[in-house]
Scaffold this motif. Structure first.
Motif, PDB file in Angstrom:
ATOM      1  N   SER A  40      -7.546   2.576  -5.125  1.00  0.00           N
ATOM      2  CA  SER A  40      -6.687   3.723  -5.423  1.00  0.00           C
ATOM      3  C   SER A  40      -5.249   3.406  -5.341  1.00  0.00           C
ATOM      4  O   SER A  40      -5.052   2.768  -4.409  1.00  0.00           O
ATOM      5  CB  SER A  40      -7.132   4.933  -4.909  1.00  0.00           C
ATOM      6  N   GLY A  41      -4.627   3.513  -6.455  1.00  0.00           N
ATOM      7  CA  GLY A  41      -3.088   3.487  -6.252  1.00  0.00           C
ATOM      8  C   GLY A  41      -2.626   2.009  -6.940  1.00  0.00           C
ATOM      9  O   GLY A  41      -1.410   1.579  -6.865  1.00  0.00           O
ATOM     10  N   CYS A  42      -3.724   1.176  -6.966  1.00  0.00           N
ATOM     11  CA  CYS A  42      -3.249  -0.276  -7.649  1.00  0.00           C
ATOM     12  C   CYS A  42      -2.765  -0.780  -9.008  1.00  0.00           C
ATOM     13  O   CYS A  42      -2.291  -1.334  -9.386  1.00  0.00           O
ATOM     14  CB  CYS A  42      -4.142  -1.274  -7.384  1.00  0.00           C
ATOM     15  N   GLY A  43      -2.723   0.634  -9.796  1.00  0.00           N
ATOM     16  CA  GLY A  43      -2.298   0.658 -11.099  1.00  0.00           C
ATOM     17  C   GLY A  43      -3.031   0.432 -12.221  1.00  0.00           C
ATOM     18  O   GLY A  43      -2.825   0.397 -13.299  1.00  0.00           O
ATOM     19  N   LYS A  44      -4.180   0.629 -12.079  1.00  0.00           N
ATOM     20  CA  LYS A  44      -5.385   0.251 -13.018  1.00  0.00           C
ATOM     21  C   LYS A  44      -5.443   1.328 -14.171  1.00  0.00           C
ATOM     22  O   LYS A  44      -5.465   1.212 -15.176  1.00  0.00           O
ATOM     23  CB  LYS A  44      -6.635  -0.083 -12.412  1.00  0.00           C
ATOM     24  N   THR A  45      -5.165   2.697 -13.736  1.00  0.00           N
ATOM     25  CA  THR A  45      -5.343   3.825 -14.581  1.00  0.00           C
ATOM     26  C   THR A  45      -3.908   3.819 -15.429  1.00  0.00           C
ATOM     27  O   THR A  45      -4.165   4.096 -16.735  1.00  0.00           O
ATOM     28  CB  THR A  45      -5.324   5.062 -14.025  1.00  0.00           C
ATOM     29  N   THR A  46      -2.694   3.448 -14.890  1.00  0.00           N
ATOM     30  CA  THR A  46      -1.629   3.394 -15.631  1.00  0.00           C
ATOM     31  C   THR A  46      -1.762   2.228 -16.397  1.00  0.00           C
ATOM     32  O   THR A  46      -1.504   2.573 -17.771  1.00  0.00           O
ATOM     33  CB  THR A  46      -0.509   3.087 -14.470  1.00  0.00           C
TER      34      THR A  46
HETATM   35  P1  ATP Z   1      -6.641   5.758  -8.873  1.00  0.00           P
HETATM   36  O1  ATP Z   1      -8.096   5.056  -8.637  1.00  0.00           O
HETATM   37  O2  ATP Z   1      -6.661   6.628  -7.443  1.00  0.00           O
HETATM   38  O3  ATP Z   1      -6.562   6.529 -10.057  1.00  0.00           O
HETATM   39  P2  ATP Z   1      -5.401   3.762  -9.785  1.00  0.00           P
HETATM   40  O4  ATP Z   1      -5.395   2.347  -9.290  1.00  0.00           O
HETATM   41  O5  ATP Z   1      -5.523   3.926 -11.310  1.00  0.00           O
HETATM   42  O6  ATP Z   1      -5.693   4.634  -8.651  1.00  0.00           O
HETATM   43  P3  ATP Z   1      -2.641   4.451 -10.802  1.00  0.00           P
HETATM   44  O7  ATP Z   1      -3.154   6.049 -11.037  1.00  0.00           O
HETATM   45  O8  ATP Z   1      -2.389   3.758 -11.859  1.00  0.00           O
HETATM   46  O9  ATP Z   1      -3.591   3.890  -9.649  1.00  0.00           O
HETATM   47  O10 ATP Z   1      -1.263   4.774  -9.667  1.00  0.00           O
HETATM   48  C1  ATP Z   1      -0.380   3.538  -9.701  1.00  0.00           C
HETATM   49  C2  ATP Z   1       0.778   4.187  -8.730  1.00  0.00           C
HETATM   50  O11 ATP Z   1       1.579   4.752  -9.726  1.00  0.00           O
HETATM   51  C3  ATP Z   1       0.425   5.215  -7.502  1.00  0.00           C
HETATM   52  O12 ATP Z   1       1.368   4.856  -6.363  1.00  0.00           O
HETATM   53  C4  ATP Z   1       0.572   6.561  -8.179  1.00  0.00           C
HETATM   54  O13 ATP Z   1       0.916   7.461  -7.100  1.00  0.00           O
HETATM   55  C5  ATP Z   1       1.696   6.270  -9.009  1.00  0.00           C
HETATM   56  N1  ATP Z   1       1.667   7.002 -10.225  1.00  0.00           N
HETATM   57  C6  ATP Z   1       0.721   7.155 -11.214  1.00  0.00           C
HETATM   58  N2  ATP Z   1       0.975   7.975 -12.302  1.00  0.00           N
HETATM   59  C7  ATP Z   1       2.189   8.679 -11.840  1.00  0.00           C
HETATM   60  C8  ATP Z   1       2.832   9.961 -12.462  1.00  0.00           C
HETATM   61  N3  ATP Z   1       2.701  10.357 -13.309  1.00  0.00           N
HETATM   62  N4  ATP Z   1       3.967  10.300 -11.571  1.00  0.00           N
HETATM   63  C9  ATP Z   1       4.485   9.485 -10.419  1.00  0.00           C
HETATM   64  N5  ATP Z   1       3.640   8.440  -9.802  1.00  0.00           N
HETATM   65  C10 ATP Z   1       2.442   8.263 -10.762  1.00  0.00           C
END
Ligand code: ATP
Length: 351
Positions: A40-46
């Motif tokens: 969680s938080g590594c940036g994959k969803t972004t």
């Molecule tokens: P998860 O599995 O929990 O969704 P992830 O690997 O998909 O995690 P992301 O959702 O891409 O991670 O988030 C990457 C970083 O960017 C995290 O630190 C998150 O808090 C931050 N982040 C993501 N979206 C936003 C937003 N809309 N506003 C501010 N910070 C964000």
């Protein structure tokens, strides 16, 4: 169906002063099942949202096929997304949910009905066509969501943790179905997950992500067998790590004793041994490294037994498969000979 790949070049993205992506480069081949794996938080969803056009990167670009789409709005990209929450219209029936996108695209009624019927058949949900979405189980809803995303034949299907709301058994079944669906259609799939088993089961290749960067890319077996870093080794399963204290060619000293490797040891490097590569057998095997071990813990896992061993004061894990009628497996407190072949000791890069 035309097969289309994806190129991600130098993508960065910050939220305020918090970097979410720190420069990501990826090439996804046409027709590949590609997975972004990380905690969680590594940036994959972004990253997935940037590919979908739901988020703009700060720098870098995205090519889908031979077309740059970095600044194109989401609805003009031939990309669909399946989310963890199925996002179906609860009062519409299954056929209308699946046909909704085609209706928005103003596909005529006869064509729409034909394609929806074909897709329901393809996803084995034809019998549910008249059922309202709110009357479906979680697994059925996710099949409908998948059918809805595939019916307008996207070049790339993005899947954001699509199975994580389902129970373990159903999840396993749907994983296999997802893989077969992708094979039959040949569409490029990009999956986001934090579940290493899911990534290993489904993917042609996996990118392991860590704090906004790609740490390693490879086929499942390559990442599992020869991870480059302790982070990747750890993320893809259980691992025993040992530090090289001193080295004399292929012979190294570690906290559990001396070991022979297949290549030259590097002082300070970590060595990794997967638990199932550690053999617990009374007779020493030729060419293997051997250690005297004591069984501290024995956990029955059904198809295998997981051991915690004490080797020279270090805790090491071993997993031993049941062979049914074979010899009895060691009990807690027993002294055993732990053995590992040099080719099963992987030298990792220092972090
Ligand atoms: P998860 O599995 O929990 O969704 P992830 O690997 O998909 O995690 P992301 O959702 O891409 O991670 O988030 C990457 C970083 O960017 C995290 O630190 C998150 O808090 C931050 N982040 C993501 N979206 C936003 C937003 N809309 N506003 C501010 N910070 C964000």
């Amino acid at each position: 169906m035309q097969r289309v790949g994806l190129e991600i070049v130098g993508i960065t993205k910050s939220y305020g002063d918090q970097p979410a992506l720190r420069g990501v480069d990826l090439d996804v081949q046409a027709g590949e099942f590609f997975t972004l794996l990380g905690p969680s938080g590594c940036g994959k969803t972004t990253l997935l949202r940037i590919v979908a056009g739901l988020e703009q990167p700060d720098s870098g670009h995205i090519n889908i096929g031979d077309r740059e789409v970095t600044h194109e709005p989401a609805h003009t990209r031939r990309v669909n997304t399946v989310f963890q929450s199925y996002a179906l219209f609860p009062h519409l029936n299954v056929a209308d949910n699946v046909g909704f996108g085609l209706r928005m695209l103003r596909v005529n009624k006869a064509e729409r009905q034909r394609r929806v019927a074909e897709m329901l058949e393809f996803m084995h949900i034809a019998a549910l066509a008249e059922r309202r979405a709110e009357q479906l189980s979680g697994g059925q809803q996710q099949r409908v969501a998948l059918a809805r995303a595939l019916v307008n034949e996207p070049d790339i299907l993005l899947l954001d943790e699509p199975l994580s709301a389902l129970d373990a058994k159903l999840r396993g079944d749907l994983q296999l179905e997802l893989k077969r669906t992708q094979r039959r259609l040949g569409t490029t799939f990009i999956l986001v997950t934090h579940d290493q088993h899911e990534a290993l089961t489904l993917s042609d290749r996996i990118a392991v992500m860590h704090e906004g960067r790609v740490e390693q890319i490879g086929a499942p077996a390559e990442l599992y067998e020869t991870p480059r870093t302790p982070y990747v080794a750890d993320f893809l399963g259980l691992s025993n790590c040992l530090k090289v204290l001193s080295a004399d060619g292929r012979k190294v000293e570690t906290p559990v004793g001396s070991l022979l490797l297949t290549s030259e040891g590097a002082v300070g490097a970590q060595l990794m041994i997967r638990p199932e590569r550690l053999k617990l057998e009374p007779e020493p095997r030729p060419e293997y490294n051997h250690f005297d071990a004591t069984v501290r813990e024995r956990i029955y896992l059904g198809s295998s037994i997981r051991y915690t061993l004490d080797i020279a004061g270090q805790s090491m894990s071993a997993i031993v498969a049941h062979e049914g009628h074979g010899r009895p497996l060691p009990e807690e407190g027993e002294r055993v000979l732990a053995q590992v072949h040099p080719s099963d000791v992987v030298q990792l890069a220092a972090e």
